[in-house]
Write a protein that holds these residues in place. Structure first.
Motif, PDB file in Angstrom:
ATOM      1  N   PHE A  25       0.741  -1.147  -0.111  1.00  0.00           N
ATOM      2  CA  PHE A  25      -0.035  -0.040  -0.055  1.00  0.00           C
ATOM      3  C   PHE A  25       0.932   1.310   0.251  1.00  0.00           C
ATOM      4  N   THR A  26       0.463   2.094  -0.827  1.00  0.00           N
ATOM      5  CA  THR A  26       1.153   3.592  -0.878  1.00  0.00           C
ATOM      6  C   THR A  26       0.111   4.631  -0.392  1.00  0.00           C
ATOM      7  N   PHE A  27       0.581   5.601   0.386  1.00  0.00           N
ATOM      8  CA  PHE A  27       0.049   6.702   0.810  1.00  0.00           C
ATOM      9  C   PHE A  27       0.730   7.823   0.128  1.00  0.00           C
ATOM     10  N   PRO A  28       0.513   8.303  -1.146  1.00  0.00           N
ATOM     11  CA  PRO A  28       1.226   9.336  -1.950  1.00  0.00           C
ATOM     12  C   PRO A  28       1.219  10.625  -1.546  1.00  0.00           C
ATOM     13  N   GLN A  29       0.146  10.930  -0.524  1.00  0.00           N
ATOM     14  CA  GLN A  29       0.225  12.239  -0.086  1.00  0.00           C
ATOM     15  C   GLN A  29      -0.415  12.242   1.545  1.00  0.00           C
ATOM     16  N   GLN A  30       0.149  13.343   2.109  1.00  0.00           N
ATOM     17  CA  GLN A  30      -0.279  13.431   3.567  1.00  0.00           C
ATOM     18  C   GLN A  30      -1.725  13.682   3.440  1.00  0.00           C
ATOM     19  N   SER A  31      -2.582  13.171   4.475  1.00  0.00           N
ATOM     20  CA  SER A  31      -4.040  13.173   4.437  1.00  0.00           C
ATOM     21  C   SER A  31      -4.431  12.778   6.096  1.00  0.00           C
ATOM     22  N   SER A  32      -5.516  13.458   6.170  1.00  0.00           N
ATOM     23  CA  SER A  32      -6.039  13.093   7.719  1.00  0.00           C
ATOM     24  C   SER A  32      -7.316  12.294   7.612  1.00  0.00           C
ATOM     25  N   THR A  33      -7.565  11.670   6.172  1.00  0.00           N
ATOM     26  CA  THR A  33      -8.520  10.838   6.231  1.00  0.00           C
ATOM     27  C   THR A  33      -8.191   9.356   5.157  1.00  0.00           C
ATOM     28  N   HIS A  52       5.932  -5.564   9.764  1.00  0.00           N
ATOM     29  CA  HIS A  52       5.826  -4.600   8.521  1.00  0.00           C
ATOM     30  C   HIS A  52       7.148  -3.866   8.079  1.00  0.00           C
ATOM     31  N   ARG A  53       6.982  -3.270   6.870  1.00  0.00           N
ATOM     32  CA  ARG A  53       8.024  -2.347   6.213  1.00  0.00           C
ATOM     33  C   ARG A  53       7.393  -1.068   6.141  1.00  0.00           C
ATOM     34  N   SER A  54       8.136  -0.204   6.436  1.00  0.00           N
ATOM     35  CA  SER A  54       7.672   1.076   6.254  1.00  0.00           C
ATOM     36  C   SER A  54       8.799   2.113   5.422  1.00  0.00           C
ATOM     37  N   PHE A  55       8.383   3.046   4.703  1.00  0.00           N
ATOM     38  CA  PHE A  55       9.333   4.002   3.891  1.00  0.00           C
ATOM     39  C   PHE A  55       8.457   5.447   3.973  1.00  0.00           C
ATOM     40  N   THR A  56       9.119   6.367   4.609  1.00  0.00           N
ATOM     41  CA  THR A  56       8.443   7.835   4.485  1.00  0.00           C
ATOM     42  C   THR A  56       9.320   8.744   4.509  1.00  0.00           C
ATOM     43  N   ASP A  57       8.845  10.118   4.218  1.00  0.00           N
ATOM     44  CA  ASP A  57       9.634  11.131   4.491  1.00  0.00           C
ATOM     45  C   ASP A  57       9.030  12.030   5.484  1.00  0.00           C
ATOM     46  N   LEU A  58       8.022  11.450   6.060  1.00  0.00           N
ATOM     47  CA  LEU A  58       7.406  12.431   7.312  1.00  0.00           C
ATOM     48  C   LEU A  58       8.320  12.533   8.420  1.00  0.00           C
ATOM     49  N   ILE A 107      14.164   6.023   4.391  1.00  0.00           N
ATOM     50  CA  ILE A 107      14.942   4.577   4.312  1.00  0.00           C
ATOM     51  C   ILE A 107      13.996   3.398   4.552  1.00  0.00           C
ATOM     52  N   TRP A 108      14.016   2.431   4.066  1.00  0.00           N
ATOM     53  CA  TRP A 108      13.087   1.565   4.337  1.00  0.00           C
ATOM     54  C   TRP A 108      13.345   0.908   5.868  1.00  0.00           C
ATOM     55  N   HIS A 109      12.238   0.551   6.737  1.00  0.00           N
ATOM     56  CA  HIS A 109      12.730   0.054   8.050  1.00  0.00           C
ATOM     57  C   HIS A 109      11.862  -1.171   8.142  1.00  0.00           C
ATOM     58  N   SER A 110      12.331  -2.105   8.881  1.00  0.00           N
ATOM     59  CA  SER A 110      11.693  -3.069   9.181  1.00  0.00           C
ATOM     60  C   SER A 110      11.261  -3.339  10.785  1.00  0.00           C
TER      61      SER A 110
END
Length: 192
Positions: A25-33, A52-58, A107-110
């Motif tokens: 699943f990719t969340f391509p934009q910041q959202s509150s919904t 899970h694995r996650s990758f974010t610029d947040l 960076i990908w994190h597990s």
């Protein structure tokens, strides 16, 4: 009438378990919904492990995983606090914090987190490294109907390794519903 029929068809399609092997699943934009709601195969859990694995610029605080039950809005919660560099694991609304985590952006994190109601111990593995096991006096098992959300806090798989399909969520037969801007894409392989 056409819109209603289209909505009924979309809802019906989302309710059929799908094989998401090799997908993410990719969340391509910041959202509150925007979020993904996962349907659990089991209820009343005495133990749970979430990998899970996650990758974010947040760089701000954000949710990684949220499971709620009829008795607890924060049955099993994984939350990142950017300013204090803490990963918080919530079990039945009781928080356990792991400080000094190197959860860098882009960076990908597990991350794997496990909890057992028998010994009331929680432990996290961050990028393959175990953290200290901590006691959490969080009461009994997750009781009642479960709701699992990715991408948002509820108000009421790792480095290419394969795991045995879960008995609560099975990625190769996943029952889910997407709300908002969430994409299903092919899994990205890392080059390291």
């Amino acid at each position: 009438m056409k819109l209603l029929l289209l909505l009924a068809m979309l809802t019906a399609c989302a309710a059929i378990p799908q094989d998401l092997s090799g997908k993410m699943f990719t969340f391509p934009q910041q959202s509150s919904t925007s979020h993904v709601r996962l349907t659990a195969l089991k209820q009343n859990l005495g133990a749970a492990t979430v990998c899970h694995r996650s990758f974010t610029d947040l760089k701000r605080d954000h949710i990684l995983f949220s499971l709620s039950t009829t008795s607890s809005a924060n049955g099993f919660l994984m939350f990142w606090f950017g300013a204090s560099q803490e990963m918080e694991i919530g079990i039945n609304s009781v928080a356990i914090k792991y400080k000094g985590m190197d959860y860098q952006a882009n960076i990908w994190h597990s991350i794997c987190t496990t909890w057992n109601s028998e010994n009331e111990v929680v432990q996290m593995w961050f990028d393959g490294q175990p953290t200290i096991r901590k006691f959490v006096n969080a009461g009994s098992a997750f009781a009642g109907s479960t709701i699992i959300i990715l991408g948002q806090v509820q108000l009421n798989g790792l480095n290419g390794l394969n795991f045995t399909p879960g008995n609560v969520l099975n990625w190769s037969a996943l029952d889910f519903l997407i709300t908002g801007k969430v994409l299903i894409e092919d899994k990205q392989n890392s080059c390291y």
